[in-house]
Design an enzyme around this catalytic site. Structure first.
Site, PDB file in Angstrom:
ATOM      1  N   CYS A   1      46.614  37.362  29.367  1.00 40.81           N
ATOM      2  CA  CYS A   1      46.811  36.949  30.770  1.00 40.81           C
ATOM      3  C   CYS A   1      48.262  37.175  31.193  1.00 40.81           C
ATOM      4  CB  CYS A   1      46.450  35.471  30.933  1.00 40.81           C
ATOM      5  SG  CYS A   1      46.881  34.837  32.570  1.00 40.81           S
TER       6      CYS A   1
ATOM      7  N   SER B   1      51.909  29.546  36.864  1.00 44.31           N
ATOM      8  CA  SER B   1      53.003  30.242  36.186  1.00 44.31           C
ATOM      9  C   SER B   1      54.366  30.015  36.846  1.00 44.31           C
ATOM     10  CB  SER B   1      52.684  31.738  36.116  1.00 44.31           C
ATOM     11  OG  SER B   1      52.448  32.281  37.395  1.00 44.31           O
TER      12      SER B   1
END
Ligand SMILES: N[C@@H](CCC(=O)N[C@@H](CS)C(=O)NCC(=O)O)C(=O)O
Length: 231
Positions: free
Chosen positions: A14, A68
């Protein structure tokens, strides 16, 4: 978990989760990794995060944060050295705007892996990616620095790197490329990024990325690819 350390819930391939790992590694923070099977997310994972995505960062008291960019921001505040963002609040904000611009342009690369696309649509996506790369190439030239962050990588460098690590997949999977010698500044930047210890430590070879993508396109992502015996 070791007191004072952090745990990153991850999926090995990812790009968003890689942002968090890059920030942790860049700042020399102690952390461990728990990889999640995203197709069959364990109940204990789902019960802990409402967003149901990786990356997730956990601290020793069991509390978590997700997204993130949120995790990178947090790490930059708590572990200020080396800095990811400029001190000036306006410049800080500008860097985050650039990450958004990237999200709307180059990161469209993922659309290509939709197996039902016809050739004309693929061409259009390739064109959009190339246009996005041109924008970042020009921006780097304008800054006149080795990295977007200056003489050292900053938030924008680490936040966009995962997509560049995956750029060599395009020739492997689609037999064509988006990043070319035309984007000479970006090409130089890629070489410089490959020498950054945190980037080096986390790099996954293009062939492995390509294998993973192939399993996704076949409908059954193989999250533990690298653990399989090579026979
Ligand atoms: N906006 C999120 C995006 C994270 C994301 O999309 N992660 C994907 C894996 S690359 C995910 O966990 N997807 C959940 C799923 O596949 O069910 C971030 O920046 O952290």
């Amino acid at each position: 978990m070791v007191p004072g350390s952090l745990r990153a819930y991850n999926m090995k391939y990812c790009p968003y989760a890689q942002r968090t790992l890059l920030a942790l590694a860049y700042k020399n923070v102690k952390f461990d990794i728990v990889n999640i099977n995203l197709k069959r997310k364990p109940a204990w994972f789902l019960s802990r995060t409402m967003l149901e995505k990786v990356p997730v960062l956990e601290q020793a008291d069991g509390s978590i944060i997700s997204e993130s960019m949120v995790t990178m921001d947090y790490l930059d505040e708590v572990y200020p050295q080396p800095p990811l963002l400029p001190q000036d609040p306006w410049k800080k904000a500008e860097e985050k705007v650039w990450v958004e611009i990237f999200g709307l342009s180059v990161s469209k690369i993922y659309k290509l892996y939709n197996t039902s696309l016809d050739e004309a649509t693929k061409d259009k996506i390739f064109e959009e990616i190339t246009q996005g790369l041109d924008v970042f190439d020009k921006e780097l030239a304008k800054r006149g620095t080795k990295f977007f962050g200056g003489s050292q990588p900053g938030l924008l460098d680490l936040a966009i790197w995962p997509w560049f690590e995956r750029m060599p997949l395009l020739p492997l999977v689609f037999h064509r490329t988006a990043l070319t010698a035309k984007q000479a500044n970006l090409m130089k930047w890629v070489s410089a990024m490959e020498e950054v210890p945190a980037v080096k430590a986390l790099i996954i070879p293009a062939e492995e990325h390509a294998k993973f993508r192939t399993t996704c396109m076949a409908g059954e992502p193989e999250y533990d690819l690298a653990l399989k015996p090579k026979i």
